[in-house]
Motif scaffolding. Structure first.
Motif, short mmCIF file in Angstrom:
data_model
loop_
_atom_site.label_atom_id
_atom_site.label_comp_id
_atom_site.label_asym_id
_atom_site.label_seq_id
_atom_site.Cartn_x
_atom_site.Cartn_y
_atom_site.Cartn_z
N ARG A 33 0.81 -1.22 0.00
CA ARG A 33 0.00 0.00 0.00
C ARG A 33 0.85 1.28 0.00
N ARG A 38 0.74 9.10 2.07
CA ARG A 38 0.77 10.51 1.78
C ARG A 38 1.18 11.24 3.04
N ARG A 118 -21.03 14.47 1.29
CA ARG A 118 -20.21 13.28 1.57
C ARG A 118 -20.22 12.34 0.37
N SER A 280 -17.37 16.39 6.10
CA SER A 280 -17.29 15.19 5.26
C SER A 280 -17.29 13.92 6.10
N LEU A 281 -17.06 14.04 7.41
CA LEU A 281 -17.11 12.85 8.27
C LEU A 281 -18.51 12.59 8.82
N PRO A 335 -7.22 14.38 0.58
CA PRO A 335 -8.56 14.97 0.74
C PRO A 335 -8.63 16.17 1.69
N VAL B 108 -16.21 7.04 6.20
CA VAL B 108 -15.37 8.16 5.75
C VAL B 108 -15.38 8.14 4.23
N PRO B 109 -15.98 9.16 3.60
CA PRO B 109 -16.11 9.09 2.15
C PRO B 109 -14.81 9.37 1.39
N PHE B 110 -13.85 10.02 2.04
CA PHE B 110 -12.61 10.36 1.35
C PHE B 110 -11.43 9.66 2.02
N SER B 111 -10.30 9.63 1.31
CA SER B 111 -9.15 8.88 1.79
C SER B 111 -8.30 9.67 2.79
N ASP B 158 -10.31 4.85 4.79
CA ASP B 158 -11.37 4.12 4.08
C ASP B 158 -10.90 2.76 3.55
N ARG B 159 -9.61 2.46 3.71
CA ARG B 159 -9.14 1.14 3.29
C ARG B 159 -8.82 0.24 4.48
#
Lengths: 397, 276
Positions: A33, A38, A118, A280-281, A335, B108-111, B158-159
């Motif tokens: 991974r 990041r 979301r 977004s959470l 994000p 959580v919709p984003f990474s 999210d993973r």
């Protein structure tokens, strides 16, 4: 330095033992991974990324000014009174500025909508917000036509020349305001509708919301087409840009109105960027992290609607910018909206100016050009399908 | 069998409870006007330095009670006081410096990475620019290692598996450095080892810093072995309240859960146990 060892813990030896057995498996996973790893946002990363995007915007802007049907020479452009100067300052510059404003607004609005709904596939166009704005603008023009005998109507009918917009004398800035506001009301109504549909927090299939947006778009387009049959051919022609967006032939006075609204809106969005992370959470997380959810969301939705209203009343329906740009940037930058949002604004500006440049250059031999909305849809629609498929397969796993 | 023990062994006797930080006064809640009472005149007081468990059958109103305490839902009657002040008078940001929530919804919709998610817990404490300082980052690193997440710090949430994700949300709540920590089934996805680590982390904060923990739990044995006090909810009302030994009695539980069960006291530890 590692806090691990600084904490006394009676069970540590057993723990370490357990971990050592576990390590090889974990390392393998980590190796698999690593490409997704990041670094978190630092002021340095923030400044570097935005500076880089700023350079891209400048590069695109210079190309957009210099390239076209008639190649211009830099020396001549700076000489006022020359033909090159007139082309660049009178035709290409307003078009470029409009493209940057509209692209920036759409990129920022897209990133914001994705966070508050979301849903990474949200976009002002896909969700029908732009369609609602176009519908609002159309209704305002028709109302103005019906009222044209009254004093108020006199002012407003000036606004319908804005739609035709062929001449730079299309009217003062005040004529752009009512249409822009009507479009904003249309956008706001649609956004509220979408929020209401998405309301059962998290339990709704995110794709159902997109479906609702597509259906609303079809509805708005149908109403606009229907209204078009009720008016004179000239007016019908004037309503066409609200079905496919274009950046051509807008007077400075109207661009200025849009610029004021869009720049103020961008300022507000950027100031609230960190709240987008929390929103977004989900509502519960956002509230427990100190965000006044209902108020913040309402403010954001109103600001986005004003921005979309302003852009749609100037450039019509330009789709997918708000989807493509934040999505691509999220892959690279991550994000965190404190960076993603300003980046999406700059990226959107560069992307739309680039699409418009492509539209201008593509058909030079034929002597015509497609509307920029067709170019963005040509790029955005296939990408949307790819993302949709990838999203579904991830969920299925 | 190293992993076979229950969650953290509880040290007794416990310190005297501090002053009341969270108080519910005859709180009633219904989802719709005129609908059924989800919370029926609930009164309770939670002091600093104690860990209180909310237990009860499905639909008893446990999560609703926790949400009222977090200010996510507003009581229809009665009031909820945080540090002696009515919840309504707190701004969201003030409240977020005082209380934290481990939510049930972990989507959580984003990474966002684990580290990014945990750092969000610092948000209520940050200045106007919303930038984390070195102190915030050091604190979050410490919490991540406490939650056994340091190897996952740069992975997208999210993973992750359900348990890893739950730990990331717990880390976020701990990073908020709250005086009152509200947890909605924080152990739902955790294995035994991480369940133990969680309660070690909570216990440490309760004992050393005197925070109050209010935790919704399904597992009565876990509740018995970790909490200082239990609130047993049934149909929105408090059916029993007090130390685990006095709440987890067979006669009380059989009536509330409407199922035959065996309850007793472990001879070695003196802790109550329940077998369904």
């Amino acid at each position: 330095m590692t806090p691990r060892h600084s904490q006394p813990n009676a069970t540590r030896p057993a723990d370490q033992d357990y971990r050592s057995k576990d390590v090889p498996k974990k390392d393998m996973q980590a190796g698999k991974r690593t490409s997704r790893e990041r670094t978190r946002l630092t002021p340095r990363k923030w400044a570097f990324c935005l500076l880089a995007l700023g350079v891209v915007v400048l590069a695109v802007a210079s190309l957009a000014l210099l390239l076209g049907v008639r190649p211009v020479r830099l020396g001549m452009v700076l000489t006022s009174g020359s033909l090159d100067h007139t082309i660049v300052a009178g035709v290409r510059l307003p078009r470029l500025v409009l493209g940057l404003l509209v692209g920036g607004a759409l990129g920022g609005a897209g990133a914001t909508l994705q966070a508050i709904l979301r849903n990474p596939l949200a976009d002002p166009f896909v969700l029908g917000v732009s369609g609602g704005a176009a519908l609002g603008a159309t209704l305002a023009i028709l109302a103005a036509t019906l009222l044209s005998t009254t004093a108020l109507g006199q002012v407003l009918t000036g606004a319908d020349t804005l739609a035709i917009g062929e001449s730079a004398e299309a009217g003062g800035w005040y004529r752009a305001v009512p249409i822009s506001l009507a479009a904003a009301v249309g956008a706001l109504t649609t956004t509220m509708l979408m929020l209401w549909i998405a309301r059962p927090a998290g339990r709704l299939d995110p794709h159902a919301l997109l479906l609702a947006g597509v259906v609303f778009n079809a509805f708005a387009a149908a109403v606009i087409l229907f209204l078009r049959t009720l008016v004179t051919p000239e007016q019908a022609h004037a309503l066409l840009p609200w079905l496919v967006g274009t950046l051509a032939h807008k007077p400075w006075s109207h661009i200025a109105v849009g610029a004021v609204i869009v720049i103020a809106g961008i300022g507000f969005l950027v100031a609230n960027a960190s709240k987008l992370n929390f929103l977004s959470l989900g509502e519960e997380s956002a509230a427990s992290l100190g965000v006044d959810v209902d108020r913040t969301r309402l403010e954001l939705v109103v600001v986005i609607s004003l921005m979309i209203g302003a852009t749609v009343s100037l450039a019509g329906l330009v789709g997918f910018v708000g989807l493509v740009v934040p999505h691509m940037l999220r892959l690279v930058l991550g994000p965190d909206h404190r960076l993603l949002l300003p980046a999406s604004i700059l990226g959107g500006a560069a992307f739309l100016a680039c699409c418009d440049l492509a539209a201008r250059l593509a058909f030079i031999p034929v002597g015509t050009e497609p509307p920029v909305g067709a170019v963005t849809a040509l790029i955005g629609a296939p990408l949307f399908l790819v993302l949709l498929r990838r999203g579904s397969s991830r969920r299925a796993r | 069998m190293r992993e076979g023990t229950e969650a953290a062994p509880v040290e007794k006797p416990r310190g005297a409870p501090g002053e009341t930080v969270l108080e519910l006064r005859e709180v009633c809640f219904r989802w719709t006007r005129g609908g059924d009472l989800v919370l029926d005149t609930v009164s309770a007081a939670i002091a600093g330095g104690e860990m209180v468990g909310i237990v009860g059958p499905n639909g008893a109103g446990k999560s609703t009670l926790l949400r009222v305490c977090a200010g996510l839902l507003t009581a229809d009657e009665g009031e909820c006081l945080v540090s002696g002040r009515s919840l309504a008078s707190w701004s969201r940001k003030e409240l977020a410096r005082k209380t934290a929530l481990v939510p049930q919804d972990l989507s959580v919709p984003f990474s966002f990475t684990v580290e990014e998610l945990a750092l969000m817990g610092r948000a209520p404490h940050l200045g106007r620019l919303g930038l984390e300082g070195a102190g915030d980052i050091a604190l979050v690193r410490e919490i991540l290692s406490e939650m056994d997440l340091e190897d996952l710090a740069t992975r997208p949430v999210d993973r992750l598996s359900g348990g890893e994700r739950q730990r990331a949300f717990i880390a976020r709540a701990l990073a908020q450095d709250p005086r009152i920590l509200l947890c909605d089934e924080p152990t739902a996805h955790l294995d035994l080892r991480h369940r133990r680590r969680l309660f070690e982390a909570l216990r440490k904060r309760v004992e050393e810093r005197g925070i109050a923990v209010l935790v919704v739990l399904h597992d009565l044995n876990l509740a018995a072995s970790t909490c200082d006090r239990l609130l047993l909810l049934n149909e929105g009302a408090i059916a029993a309240e007090g130390p685990p030994l006095s709440v987890l009695r067979p006669d009380v539980l059989e009536e509330v859960y409407q199922t035959p069960l065996v309850a007793g006291t472990e001879p070695e530890t003196g802790r109550p146990y329940v077998l369904g």
